[in-house]
Enzyme design. Sequence first.
Site, mmCIF file in Angstrom:
data_model
loop_
_atom_site.group_PDB
_atom_site.id
_atom_site.type_symbol
_atom_site.label_atom_id
_atom_site.label_comp_id
_atom_site.label_asym_id
_atom_site.label_seq_id
_atom_site.Cartn_x
_atom_site.Cartn_y
_atom_site.Cartn_z
ATOM 1 N N GLY A 46 12.941 2.850 -4.690
ATOM 2 C CA GLY A 46 11.845 1.987 -5.229
ATOM 3 C C GLY A 46 10.630 2.274 -4.403
ATOM 4 N N GLN A 51 2.019 -0.143 -2.064
ATOM 5 C CA GLN A 51 2.663 0.939 -1.159
ATOM 6 C C GLN A 51 1.694 2.244 -1.154
ATOM 7 O OE1 GLN A 51 6.980 0.249 -1.670
ATOM 8 N NE2 GLN A 51 6.915 0.661 0.413
ATOM 9 N N CYS A 107 13.137 0.687 3.897
ATOM 10 C CA CYS A 107 11.582 0.409 3.154
ATOM 11 C C CYS A 107 10.751 1.754 3.674
ATOM 12 C CB CYS A 107 10.821 -0.746 3.436
ATOM 13 S SG CYS A 107 9.378 -0.779 2.674
ATOM 14 N N LEU A 108 10.135 2.306 2.379
ATOM 15 C CA LEU A 108 9.460 3.649 3.025
ATOM 16 C C LEU A 108 7.994 3.227 3.768
ATOM 17 C CD1 LEU A 108 9.469 5.575 -0.631
ATOM 18 C CD2 LEU A 108 10.773 5.951 1.435
ATOM 19 N N HIS A 149 13.296 -6.875 -3.542
ATOM 20 C CA HIS A 149 12.574 -6.251 -2.583
ATOM 21 C C HIS A 149 11.358 -5.719 -2.676
ATOM 22 C CE1 HIS A 149 12.564 -3.386 0.939
ATOM 23 N NE2 HIS A 149 11.597 -2.831 0.328
ATOM 24 N N GLU A 150 11.381 -4.780 -4.226
ATOM 25 C CA GLU A 150 10.028 -4.503 -4.352
ATOM 26 C C GLU A 150 9.256 -5.598 -4.944
ATOM 27 O OE1 GLU A 150 9.310 -1.469 -4.003
ATOM 28 O OE2 GLU A 150 11.545 -0.928 -3.417
ATOM 29 N N HIS A 153 7.000 -7.013 -2.191
ATOM 30 C CA HIS A 153 5.547 -6.162 -1.801
ATOM 31 C C HIS A 153 4.400 -6.707 -2.655
ATOM 32 C CE1 HIS A 153 7.287 -2.841 0.631
ATOM 33 N NE2 HIS A 153 8.153 -2.595 -0.027
HETATM 34 NI NI NI Z 1 9.854 -1.604 0.482
#
Ligand code: NI
Length: 183
Positions: A46, A51, A107-108, A149-150, A153
């Site tokens: 995701g 991000q 998470c990236l 989660h996304e 963000h």
């Molecule tokens: Ni994330």
Amino acid sequence: MAILDIIEVPDARLKVISKPVETVTDAHRTLIADMFETMYDAPGIGLAAIQVGVPERILVIDLQRPADGTPEDADPKDVKYVRDPLVFINPEVTWASEELAVYNEGCLSVPEMYADVNRPARIRATWLDETGAAHDAELDGLLATCLQHEMDHLNGVLFIDHLSKLKRDMLLKKLDKQRRQAA
Ligand code: NI
């Protein structure tokens, strides 16, 4: 298409509240294609637009799925997974179950750090896709977790913000150490 730079903690942009998309344009579709390419390259399941530094309410998710024609009783090691790209623009949660599910999240933007997070197990959500079409669906399992989660963000929240300060500081310290070792 292009692979974009993924911003990481403690970049202040990760705390920004992203703005709704008024009209889905070709520029958004180009951004979405780049976000998928960036996510697959990372690799991750995701990615939110913020991000890659774009403060708009756009997410991409791909949990992959078994290829068409895979028998229900196939041996897991024989299952071939194919891409299953999903786009969420202006997503909103309209209902959430009281029942929680725990998932070991990563998470990236917090690379290689993982921690258990509790979230509603099932949600109902509305969103637009990349054509501007509206969707309304009940989601569960990993997709419900990943979407929540996304969506965090988009509101400047990271999965580590759901942890105790002690646990969060520990993970950030570990990340710092890892970066120093890699430098
Ligand atoms: Ni994330």
